[in-house]
Design a protein around this motif. Structure first.
Motif: not given
Ligand SMILES: Cc1ncc(COP(=O)(O)O)c(C=O)c1O
Length: 379
Positions: A209-215, A72-81
Motif C-alpha cells: 500500500f502507498t499513496s504514491n500513484h506511480s509506485l 518482493l514486489i515493493a522492492l521491485k517497484c523501487l528499481n534499485l541499482p
C-alpha cells in the motif's frame, strides 16, 4: 473427554475459536460466492482493496498472494541499482532479508533497540554507508518503530523506506500531530494476511500500500506478469494474487479488527499490571505516541529462567512461543549479511517469551495465565 479438554484448552491464537464463533457468517459468505464462482479477481478483491485503503488512509492498496511477495514486489517497484544495500532488522521473521537477497541486492542485518525491539535511527546509523539505497523497517509484534527519526535519516541520505506491517495491522503512530497507520509514513507499506495475523485470511494473502500513484501502478504491474493490460507485458513480473474468497473473508474481518484490538489492549493492560510486581520480568517499552495492536505480548525474562517458565506453563496447559530464538545473522543462510555485531538481538533471543493474546481469550484464562506465572516465581 479429549474433545472437552481440547475445547477448554487455552489457545495461543484465535484461529480455531474465530472459525467456530463466526461459522454461520462464513458459510453465508461462501454460499454467496459459489453463486458467482468468480474465484480469481472477483469483485470482492477490488472492494477489499478500496475498503482497506480507506481504513489505512492511503490512496492505493494492491493485493497479492502473501506478505513475502508483498515485500518482493515493493522492492521491485523501487528499481534499485544492482548490488545496492538494503538495511533490514536482524531480529524478525526472515521475509525482509529473503526478499532483498533473492533480488540480487545486499541485505545488511541491523541490530534492534532493546526498548522497542525494532531498528531505530541510532541502530541504522551504525550500519550506514554510501551504498545503502533503502531500509525495510519491521513493526514487530504490533509495536511501531520510531518513524520520525528513521524517515529523517532516509530522506537525508536519499534512501527509500519500506514498512513491513505484517505483524502490525491496526497499529497507529502519532506523526505530524495526526494518528497514522503504520505503513503509511514511508514510501511503501506491506502486510500479510496469514491466518495468525491481526487481519487474517483463511489461507495466504498479502498487500502493498502507498499513496504514491506511480509506485502503486508499478506494484500492480509486477504482481500481474509485468502487464497492466493482459498479454502486453512491459517488464518481467510474477503471478501473485489474492483470491476472491480470501478477499471476501478479509472484507468481513476488516469490520471487526478495531474491536479485536481493543480487547487485546485490555488484556495487555491486565498483564502489564500483574507483571509490574515481578522484578525478573520486563515489558518492552511502549510509547504514548503509539496505538498498539498487540499482535504479540512479549515479556523479557532476565534471570535465565525463560525456558523453565515456558516448560512449566506448558505443563499447566498454557501455550507460549519464543519469537525469535536466533537473530538471522546467526543462521546458516544469512550469516554472511552481518558485518556488524547484533548484541541486543542475540540477548533478546534468550530472554523473550510471547504469551497468549487475542480477542477470544476470556478473563478467566487471562487470570489463570497471570496466576501461574506469579506462582512460578513465588515458589
Ligand atoms: C514481519 C513479517 N513479514 C513478512 C511475513 C511474510 O508473510 P507471509 O507468510 O504472508 O508470506 C511475515 C509472516 O510471518 C512476518 O511476520
Amino acid at each position: 473427554m479429549d474433545h472437552i479438554k481440547n475445547r477448554m484448552a487455552i489457545e495461543f491464537t484465535s484461529i480455531r475459536r474465530a472459525s467456530r464463533n463466526d461459522r454461520e457468517d462464513y458459510l453465508e459468505i461462501f454460499d454467496q460466492r459459489l453463486v458467482h464462482s468468480d474465484y480469481i479477481s472477483g469483485e470482492d478483491v477490488a472492494h477489499f482493496e478500496r475498503e482497506f485503503a480507506d481504513y489505512l488512509g492511503v490512496s492505493s492498496v494492491v493485493s497479492c498472494g502473501n506478505g513475502s511477495d508483498a515485500l518482493l514486489i515493493a522492492l521491485k517497484c523501487l528499481n534499485l541499482p544492482k548490488n545496492a544495500k538494503v538495511l533490514v532488522p536482524d531480529f524478525t521473521f526472515l521475509a525482509a532479508a529473503e526478499a532483498v537477497a533473492s533480488l540480487g541486492l545486499i541485505p545488511i542485518l541491523v541490530d534492534i533497540d532493546k526498548e522497542t525491539l525494532t531498528i531505530t535511527a541510532e541502530t541504522l546509523k551504525c550500519c550506514w554507508d554510501k551504498d545503502v539505497a533503502a531500509v525495510i523497517v519491521v513493526h514487530l509484534f504490533g509495536y511501531a518503530a520510531p518513524m520520525d527519526d528513521i524517515l529523517a535519516l532516509c530522506k537525508k541520505n536519499g534512501a527509500y523506506l519500506i514498512e513491513d506491517c505484517a505483524q502490525a495491522t491496526g497499529t497507529k503512530i502519532r506523526y505530524n500531530n495526526k494518528w497514522c497507520h503504520v505503513g503509511t509514513i514511508g514510501d511503501i507499506g506491506t502486510t500479510s494476511f496469514f491466518p495468525t495475523k491481526n487481519l487474517s485470511a483463511m489461507g495466504d494473502g498479502g498487500a502493498i500500500f502507498t499513496s504514491n500513484h506511480s509506485l502503486a501502478q508499478r506494484a500492480q504491474m509486477f504482481k500481474s506478469h509485468g502487464a497492466l493490460n493482459k498479454y502486453t507485458p512491459v517488464c518481467i513480473g510474477q503471478n501473485s494474487r489474492l483470491d476472491t474468497l480470501q478477499a471476501a473473508i478479509l472484507r468481513y474481518r476488516l469490520k471487526k479488527i478495531d474491536i479485536q484490538i481493543e480487547k487485546c489492549q485490555r488484556i495487555a493492560l491486565k498483564y502489564d499490571i500483574a507483571f509490574a510486581q515481578l522484578p525478573m520480568i520486563t515489558i518492552p517499552q511502549r510509547s504514548n505516541d503509539v496505538f498498539h495492536s498487540f499482535h504479540q505480548y512479549p515479556i523479557l525474562i532476565h534471570n535465565g529462567s525463560r525456558d523453565n517458565l515456558q516448560a512449566y506453563l506448558k505443563d499447566e496447559g498454557i501455550p507460549s512461543m519464543v519469537y525469535y530464538p536466533l537473530p538471522l545473522s546467526k543462521t546458516e543462510a544469512y550469516q554472511d549479511y552481518s558485518p556488524y555485531e547484533s548484541a541486543v538481538s542475540l540477548a533478546i533471543g534468550t530472554q523473550i517469551l510471547c504469551l497468549p493474546i487475542h480477542s477470544y481469550l476470556d478473563e478467566g484464562e487471562v487470570n489463570s495465565i497471570i496466576t501461574k506465572i506469579v506462582q512460578f516465581y513465588e515458589e
